[in-house]
Design a protein around this motif. Structure first.
Motif, PDB file in Angstrom:
ATOM      1  N   ASN A  27     -11.457  -3.760   6.771  1.00  0.00           N
ATOM      2  CA  ASN A  27     -11.579  -2.425   6.179  1.00  0.00           C
ATOM      3  C   ASN A  27     -13.037  -1.998   6.099  1.00  0.00           C
ATOM      4  O   ASN A  27     -13.382  -0.852   6.434  1.00  0.00           O
ATOM      5  CB  ASN A  27     -10.947  -2.435   4.785  1.00  0.00           C
ATOM      6  CG  ASN A  27     -11.121  -1.125   4.049  1.00  0.00           C
ATOM      7  OD1 ASN A  27     -12.117  -0.929   3.351  1.00  0.00           O
ATOM      8  ND2 ASN A  27     -10.159  -0.229   4.183  1.00  0.00           N
ATOM      9  N   LEU A  46      -9.366   4.932   3.470  1.00  0.00           N
ATOM     10  CA  LEU A  46      -8.431   4.114   2.710  1.00  0.00           C
ATOM     11  C   LEU A  46      -9.115   2.873   2.144  1.00  0.00           C
ATOM     12  O   LEU A  46     -10.029   2.300   2.749  1.00  0.00           O
ATOM     13  CB  LEU A  46      -7.266   3.668   3.602  1.00  0.00           C
ATOM     14  CG  LEU A  46      -6.378   4.757   4.206  1.00  0.00           C
ATOM     15  CD1 LEU A  46      -5.188   4.111   4.906  1.00  0.00           C
ATOM     16  CD2 LEU A  46      -5.909   5.743   3.162  1.00  0.00           C
ATOM     17  N   GLU A  50      -4.745  -0.003  -0.267  1.00  0.00           N
ATOM     18  CA  GLU A  50      -3.897   1.046   0.307  1.00  0.00           C
ATOM     19  C   GLU A  50      -3.423   0.648   1.708  1.00  0.00           C
ATOM     20  O   GLU A  50      -2.273   0.896   2.076  1.00  0.00           O
ATOM     21  CB  GLU A  50      -4.664   2.360   0.351  1.00  0.00           C
ATOM     22  CG  GLU A  50      -4.948   2.948  -1.025  1.00  0.00           C
ATOM     23  CD  GLU A  50      -5.813   4.185  -0.968  1.00  0.00           C
ATOM     24  OE1 GLU A  50      -5.515   5.158  -1.696  1.00  0.00           O
ATOM     25  OE2 GLU A  50      -6.795   4.197  -0.198  1.00  0.00           O
ATOM     26  N   GLU A  51      -4.308   0.045   2.475  1.00  0.00           N
ATOM     27  CA  GLU A  51      -3.912  -0.441   3.796  1.00  0.00           C
ATOM     28  C   GLU A  51      -2.806  -1.491   3.670  1.00  0.00           C
ATOM     29  O   GLU A  51      -1.834  -1.485   4.428  1.00  0.00           O
ATOM     30  CB  GLU A  51      -5.120  -1.039   4.528  1.00  0.00           C
ATOM     31  CG  GLU A  51      -6.163  -0.024   4.954  1.00  0.00           C
ATOM     32  CD  GLU A  51      -7.023  -0.537   6.096  1.00  0.00           C
ATOM     33  OE1 GLU A  51      -6.456  -1.001   7.097  1.00  0.00           O
ATOM     34  OE2 GLU A  51      -8.262  -0.478   5.988  1.00  0.00           O
ATOM     35  N   ARG A  52      -2.984  -2.380   2.726  1.00  0.00           N
ATOM     36  CA  ARG A  52      -2.011  -3.452   2.526  1.00  0.00           C
ATOM     37  C   ARG A  52      -0.647  -2.878   2.145  1.00  0.00           C
ATOM     38  O   ARG A  52       0.394  -3.322   2.636  1.00  0.00           O
ATOM     39  CB  ARG A  52      -2.525  -4.397   1.439  1.00  0.00           C
ATOM     40  CG  ARG A  52      -1.576  -5.520   1.073  1.00  0.00           C
ATOM     41  CD  ARG A  52      -1.415  -6.495   2.195  1.00  0.00           C
ATOM     42  NE  ARG A  52      -0.509  -7.576   1.856  1.00  0.00           N
ATOM     43  CZ  ARG A  52       0.406  -8.053   2.682  1.00  0.00           C
ATOM     44  NH1 ARG A  52       0.540  -7.562   3.899  1.00  0.00           N
ATOM     45  NH2 ARG A  52       1.191  -9.040   2.302  1.00  0.00           N
ATOM     46  N   LEU A  53      -0.639  -1.882   1.274  1.00  0.00           N
ATOM     47  CA  LEU A  53       0.619  -1.270   0.837  1.00  0.00           C
ATOM     48  C   LEU A  53       1.340  -0.611   2.012  1.00  0.00           C
ATOM     49  O   LEU A  53       2.565  -0.725   2.156  1.00  0.00           O
ATOM     50  CB  LEU A  53       0.331  -0.239  -0.258  1.00  0.00           C
ATOM     51  CG  LEU A  53       1.489   0.133  -1.192  1.00  0.00           C
ATOM     52  CD1 LEU A  53       1.968  -1.073  -1.978  1.00  0.00           C
ATOM     53  CD2 LEU A  53       1.057   1.237  -2.135  1.00  0.00           C
ATOM     54  N   LEU A  54       0.576   0.039   2.864  1.00  0.00           N
ATOM     55  CA  LEU A  54       1.160   0.701   4.019  1.00  0.00           C
ATOM     56  C   LEU A  54       1.750  -0.331   4.993  1.00  0.00           C
ATOM     57  O   LEU A  54       2.831  -0.128   5.557  1.00  0.00           O
ATOM     58  CB  LEU A  54       0.094   1.538   4.719  1.00  0.00           C
ATOM     59  CG  LEU A  54       0.569   2.740   5.546  1.00  0.00           C
ATOM     60  CD1 LEU A  54       1.402   3.701   4.706  1.00  0.00           C
ATOM     61  CD2 LEU A  54      -0.629   3.468   6.146  1.00  0.00           C
ATOM     62  N   LYS A 265       5.977   5.903  -2.781  1.00  0.00           N
ATOM     63  CA  LYS A 265       4.738   5.227  -3.147  1.00  0.00           C
ATOM     64  C   LYS A 265       3.688   5.303  -2.047  1.00  0.00           C
ATOM     65  O   LYS A 265       2.486   5.344  -2.327  1.00  0.00           O
ATOM     66  CB  LYS A 265       5.041   3.759  -3.483  1.00  0.00           C
ATOM     67  CG  LYS A 265       3.922   3.056  -4.237  1.00  0.00           C
ATOM     68  CD  LYS A 265       4.388   1.719  -4.776  1.00  0.00           C
ATOM     69  CE  LYS A 265       3.310   1.069  -5.636  1.00  0.00           C
ATOM     70  NZ  LYS A 265       3.774  -0.229  -6.207  1.00  0.00           N
ATOM     71  N   VAL A 266       4.130   5.308  -0.803  1.00  0.00           N
ATOM     72  CA  VAL A 266       3.162   5.316   0.303  1.00  0.00           C
ATOM     73  C   VAL A 266       2.896   6.718   0.835  1.00  0.00           C
ATOM     74  O   VAL A 266       1.968   6.910   1.623  1.00  0.00           O
ATOM     75  CB  VAL A 266       3.637   4.412   1.465  1.00  0.00           C
ATOM     76  CG1 VAL A 266       3.836   2.992   1.001  1.00  0.00           C
ATOM     77  CG2 VAL A 266       4.900   4.950   2.114  1.00  0.00           C
ATOM     78  N   ILE A 269      -0.637   7.958   0.522  1.00  0.00           N
ATOM     79  CA  ILE A 269      -1.532   7.196   1.403  1.00  0.00           C
ATOM     80  C   ILE A 269      -1.420   7.714   2.831  1.00  0.00           C
ATOM     81  O   ILE A 269      -2.422   7.860   3.542  1.00  0.00           O
ATOM     82  CB  ILE A 269      -1.205   5.695   1.343  1.00  0.00           C
ATOM     83  CG1 ILE A 269      -1.318   5.178  -0.090  1.00  0.00           C
ATOM     84  CG2 ILE A 269      -2.121   4.899   2.261  1.00  0.00           C
ATOM     85  CD1 ILE A 269      -0.865   3.738  -0.275  1.00  0.00           C
ATOM     86  N   GLU A 270      -0.190   7.999   3.267  1.00  0.00           N
ATOM     87  CA  GLU A 270      -0.001   8.504   4.624  1.00  0.00           C
ATOM     88  C   GLU A 270      -0.643   9.885   4.795  1.00  0.00           C
ATOM     89  O   GLU A 270      -1.176  10.193   5.867  1.00  0.00           O
ATOM     90  CB  GLU A 270       1.479   8.563   4.965  1.00  0.00           C
ATOM     91  CG  GLU A 270       2.114   7.194   5.085  1.00  0.00           C
ATOM     92  CD  GLU A 270       3.277   7.166   6.053  1.00  0.00           C
ATOM     93  OE1 GLU A 270       3.051   6.815   7.224  1.00  0.00           O
ATOM     94  OE2 GLU A 270       4.382   7.489   5.619  1.00  0.00           O
ATOM     95  N   LYS A 272      -3.335  10.836   3.374  1.00  0.00           N
ATOM     96  CA  LYS A 272      -4.752  10.552   3.568  1.00  0.00           C
ATOM     97  C   LYS A 272      -5.022  10.014   4.970  1.00  0.00           C
ATOM     98  O   LYS A 272      -6.068  10.291   5.575  1.00  0.00           O
ATOM     99  CB  LYS A 272      -5.246   9.523   2.539  1.00  0.00           C
ATOM    100  CG  LYS A 272      -5.372  10.026   1.115  1.00  0.00           C
ATOM    101  CD  LYS A 272      -5.752   8.898   0.165  1.00  0.00           C
ATOM    102  CE  LYS A 272      -7.081   8.263   0.521  1.00  0.00           C
ATOM    103  NZ  LYS A 272      -7.457   7.199  -0.447  1.00  0.00           N
TER     104      LYS A 272
END
Length: 325
Positions: A27, A46, A50-54, A265-266, A269-270, A272
């Motif tokens: 990251n 990100l 946030e990357e991990r969640l995605l 939840k994601v 993030i998407e 962004k």
């Protein structure tokens, strides 16, 4: 054999901290490279979390997708595809390549490697008709990229085969354990859930399989610790045997603590992520080419892909349970 494999040499980490350092470094490398462009475009990059969640969200999508085929993709193919997706995003940021696209590449390559014979036409047939051509083209054109990111290490040793070995061994060497086959269902569910966790990057597949067997035995209230200690570990020193038991407990804790995020939840993030992907020269050139071509049908297909694969389950998909029974 696992002990001589590229999986052990290159894709097995000594601790969760080391694994987190690798992801954070990936990251950081991306953010440093694109900090100026992000600032000029007023974009917020990100965070590692946030990357991990995605990635976790699309890991769930990957497992759901593999369940669409008839007959269903074998467990070994699921484990291989999941292994590819995890490995890909260890050294690649989701801000470079959207996991919505990459998880399909991982599934297709895993099917070929695991000899689950599915042609590209059959592979995309489970998707909505308007997506099939674009997804097929993407999967085929990005296969070499995936291979390079995996360092051409295509073998993934999964815990499903060791689990079967332990069940057979229980029948042979522990006749006092009644009907070992009853452990299979809960143990299998545990192993499928483990694919969404990091245990495959931290522990040998045999230990993950043994943790699944131990978990299943607790669900059926039939103790197998005696089998583990007196049969499997009887030649080990007490200290070594205790370390193995501690590892089994940690594996169970990690798997049961792994949450599977939902679309709500994601979604932020998407939102962004979409403009951030334009910072990549390849993605930017691709977008400009599409716009100059003026292909409205393809644009409509892309919107549909975002909606059908990202925001909601693929039509006809069978959702996995949110928790291990």
């Amino acid at each position: 054999m696992f002990h001589n494999s590229t999986q052990k040499q290159h894709w097995l980490f000594s601790s969760p901290d080391e694994l987190e350092q690798v992801r954070t470094a990936t990251n950081r490398t991306y953010c440093e490279k694109h900090a100026r462009a992000a600032s000029e475009n007023r974009l917020q990059l990100l965070l590692p979390a946030e990357e991990r969640l995605l990635c976790q969200y699309y890991m769930k999508k990957l497992l759901e997708f593999c369940n669409l085929f008839q007959p269903p993709a074998p467990r070994s193919a699921l484990a291989t595809a999941a292994g590819y997706l995890k490995r890909f995003y260890l050294n690649t940021s989701v801000m470079e390549h959207h996991p919505r696209d990459i998880f399909l590449c991982c599934a297709y390559l895993a099917f070929k490697v695991d000899e689950y014979n599915v042609s590209v036409d059959q592979f995309v047939h489970v998707l909505a008709p308007q997506l099939r051509t674009s997804v097929a083209d993407f999967v085929l054109s990005h296969e070499l990229l995936l291979l390079k990111k995996l360092k051409f290490h295509l073998t993934v040793h999964s815990p499903f085969r060791p689990l079967e070995g332990f069940i057979i061994d229980l029948k042979t060497r522990s006749p006092g354990v009644p009907n070992p086959d009853q452990f299979r269902k809960a143990a299998d569910s545990f192993l499928v859930r483990s694919l969404s966790s990091d245990v495959g990057l931290l522990y040998p597949p045999s230990q993950v399989a043994l943790a699944a067997l131990r978990y299943s035995s607790k669900q059926t209230k039939i103790e197998v610790d005696g089998y583990i200690l007196s049969v499997l570990l009887r030649s080990e020193m007490p200290e070594s045997a205790q370390k193995v038991m501690d590892c089994l407990r940690r594996i169970e804790e990690v798997v049961l603590a792994t949450s599977l995020p939902d679309g709500a939840k994601v979604s932020p993030i998407e939102k962004k992520l979409i403009p951030i992907l334009e910072l990549s020269p390849k993605n930017s050139r691709k977008r400009k080419s599409e716009e100059s071509a003026g292909d409205s049908a393809e644009k409509k297909s892309k919107v549909s892909e975002d909606q059908l694969i990202s925001e909601s389950p693929v039509p006809g998909i069978s959702r996995l349970p949110e928790s291990v029974p």
